[in-house]
Design a protein around this motif. Structure first.
Motif, PDB file in Angstrom:
ATOM      1  N   ARG A 203      40.417  39.977  95.428  1.00 19.94           N
ATOM      2  CA  ARG A 203      41.138  39.696  94.183  1.00 19.94           C
ATOM      3  C   ARG A 203      40.620  38.442  93.486  1.00 19.94           C
ATOM      4  N   GLY A 204      40.026  37.536  94.259  1.00 20.47           N
ATOM      5  CA  GLY A 204      39.538  36.296  93.656  1.00 20.47           C
ATOM      6  C   GLY A 204      38.431  36.497  92.643  1.00 20.47           C
ATOM      7  N   ILE A 205      37.713  37.626  92.743  1.00 23.32           N
ATOM      8  CA  ILE A 205      36.646  37.893  91.765  1.00 23.32           C
ATOM      9  C   ILE A 205      37.220  37.998  90.361  1.00 23.32           C
ATOM     10  N   ARG A 206      38.486  38.374  90.266  1.00 23.43           N
ATOM     11  CA  ARG A 206      39.119  38.528  88.950  1.00 23.43           C
ATOM     12  C   ARG A 206      38.907  37.295  88.076  1.00 23.43           C
ATOM     13  N   ASP A 207      38.939  36.137  88.675  1.00 26.36           N
ATOM     14  CA  ASP A 207      38.779  34.889  87.924  1.00 26.36           C
ATOM     15  C   ASP A 207      37.336  34.411  87.895  1.00 26.36           C
ATOM     16  N   ARG A 208      36.409  35.272  88.346  1.00 28.39           N
ATOM     17  CA  ARG A 208      34.991  34.902  88.359  1.00 28.39           C
ATOM     18  C   ARG A 208      34.133  35.965  87.676  1.00 28.39           C
ATOM     19  N   ILE A 209      34.729  36.655  86.713  1.00 32.77           N
ATOM     20  CA  ILE A 209      33.985  37.624  85.903  1.00 32.77           C
ATOM     21  C   ILE A 209      33.502  36.914  84.643  1.00 32.77           C
ATOM     22  N   TRP A 210      32.257  37.164  84.282  1.00 31.54           N
ATOM     23  CA  TRP A 210      31.639  36.575  83.089  1.00 31.54           C
ATOM     24  C   TRP A 210      31.123  37.699  82.190  1.00 31.54           C
ATOM     25  N   LEU A 211      31.083  37.430  80.907  1.00 35.90           N
ATOM     26  CA  LEU A 211      30.570  38.390  79.940  1.00 35.90           C
ATOM     27  C   LEU A 211      29.359  37.781  79.231  1.00 35.90           C
ATOM     28  N   GLY A 212      28.215  38.464  79.362  1.00 37.62           N
ATOM     29  CA  GLY A 212      27.034  38.045  78.624  1.00 37.62           C
ATOM     30  C   GLY A 212      27.118  38.582  77.214  1.00 37.62           C
ATOM     31  N   THR A 213      27.330  37.713  76.246  1.00 36.56           N
ATOM     32  CA  THR A 213      27.574  38.199  74.884  1.00 36.56           C
ATOM     33  C   THR A 213      27.239  37.141  73.855  1.00 36.56           C
ATOM     34  N   ALA A 214      26.921  37.613  72.667  1.00 35.86           N
ATOM     35  CA  ALA A 214      26.799  36.743  71.500  1.00 35.86           C
ATOM     36  C   ALA A 214      27.390  37.449  70.294  1.00 35.86           C
ATOM     37  N   SER A 215      28.352  38.350  70.572  1.00 40.72           N
ATOM     38  CA  SER A 215      28.978  39.100  69.488  1.00 40.72           C
ATOM     39  C   SER A 215      30.438  38.716  69.371  1.00 40.72           C
TER      40      SER A 215
END
Length: 348
Positions: free
Chosen positions: A160-172
């Motif tokens: 469950r800890g991964i929930r707070d370690r998700i990143w989004l690669g974006t520039a939109s």
């Protein structure tokens, strides 16, 4: 928006390395050296090691399955955080992605940082049987399902800890809105142009994200070649930059006659002494919003022996200059143009 003459935070909290596991040697060699590179990064005190995903050997990459490689890295390291920068989430089954991520997180003792992106290659999407035009909607669906699975402890291992370690690669804009709504971190690269990198639009989006997000996290991806011997550094990277520029001329990114020297002289890649790079980074409009500076050498592909002295320079000489205090930094222009997509951010 900060006013002219004001001082904004420009200290880097964490320093990371991004590898594309790319090169002309065998996959076995490139993959094994990537694992060794992560070990070197940990020994030098880097906070994180991130691996890019490349399907079908794109950009001479050898890592279509970065989570598998990071599982190997997890067994060789004990402290450094392990990230993906990025997995093309629009092509992934969210259940399998959650299970694989949870497995790496369990093996590493909770060190996984899961970076996802929409993808920028229409041909790869076609080969996966996906519609490239729907990639943003597909990514949103994957991320939302992933969050639901992780929050509910619905996959094994329970991570469950991964929930707070998700990143989004974006520039939109839509990517920033999604990251803000779901509490995701943002991985930000850069676009290139004949006049130099076009970072102002992305920085404007980062400013809005940092202001709106509950607990913002920004990983700023920048190419950095730290060496006191500038001539040798340029010799090391010039040939491969020439290849990149030639391809860019063919696609219209750069004008005819544009050279590798032009690319370097217009600031696309931070290179030179630690002091020179620190001064240039302080003028980077994205730096004030970064919690993590993620160093790479794109579009160059280096061997472990070539990478190591560069990482030593970053860790031992550049890092103290970026963490010793606050410095005046460049201001965002009043009429920044917001970047609408991240198609050109493949060099990050």
């Amino acid at each position: 928006m900060a006013q002219q003459g004001t001082r904004r935070r420009s200290r880097v909290n964490r320093l990371g390395v991004i590898s594309h596991c790319a090169g002309s040697r065998s996959s076995r060699t490139e993959l094994r050296e990537t694992v060794e590179l992560a070990c070197v990064a940990e020994e030098l005190g880097f906070d994180s090691f991130w691996l890019a995903q490349h399907h079908f050997g794109a950009q001479r990459g050898h890592s279509p399955s970065p989570l598998v490689v990071l599982a190997a890295v997890a067994e060789r390291t004990s402290r450094i955080r392990l990230g993906t920068a990025v997995i093309v989430g629009s092509l992934e089954d969210p259940i399998r992605l959650a299970e694989d991520a949870a497995t790496v997180d369990a093996l590493s003792g909770g060190r996984l940082e899961l970076g996802l992106g929409a993808g920028a290659d229409a041909d790869i999407a076609r080969r996966f049987g996906r519609n490239h035009d729907s990639r943003h909607a597909d990514l949103r669906s994957t991320v939302e399902t992933l969050v639901e699975l992780l929050e509910g402890g619905l996959v094994t291992p329970d991570a469950r800890g991964i929930r707070d370690r998700i990143w989004l690669g974006t520039a939109s804009r839509q990517g920033i809105d999604l990251a803000t709504r779901l509490g995701l971190g943002v991985l930000s690269g850069r676009s290139s142009s004949p006049a130099g990198p076009t970072d102002a639009g992305a920085a404007q989006l980062l400013a809005e994200y940092v202001a709106a997000a509950n607990r913002p996290r920004v990983g700023l991806s920048r190419p950095v070649v730290c060496s006191d011997d500038v001539a040798s550094a340029r010799n090391l990277i010039t040939d491969q930059i020439s290849e990149w520029v030639t391809r860019g001329i063919g696609t219209g990114r750069f004008p005819s006659g544009f050279t590798a020297s032009d690319y370097l002289d217009t600031g696309h890649m931070y290179h030179g002494s630690a002091e020179t790079i620190a001064d240039e980074l302080r003028l980077d409009p994205g730096l004030p919003f970064a919690t993590d500076l993620l160093c790479n050498v794109q579009p160059v592909r280096l061997t472990l022996s070539q990478w190591t002295p560069i990482l030593m320079g970053i860790a031992q000489r550049l890092r103290p200059l970026l963490t010793e205090g606050e410095h005046p930094v460049a201001e965002l222009p009043e009429n920044s143009v917001v970047v609408a997509d991240h198609h050109d951010r493949r060099a990050g």
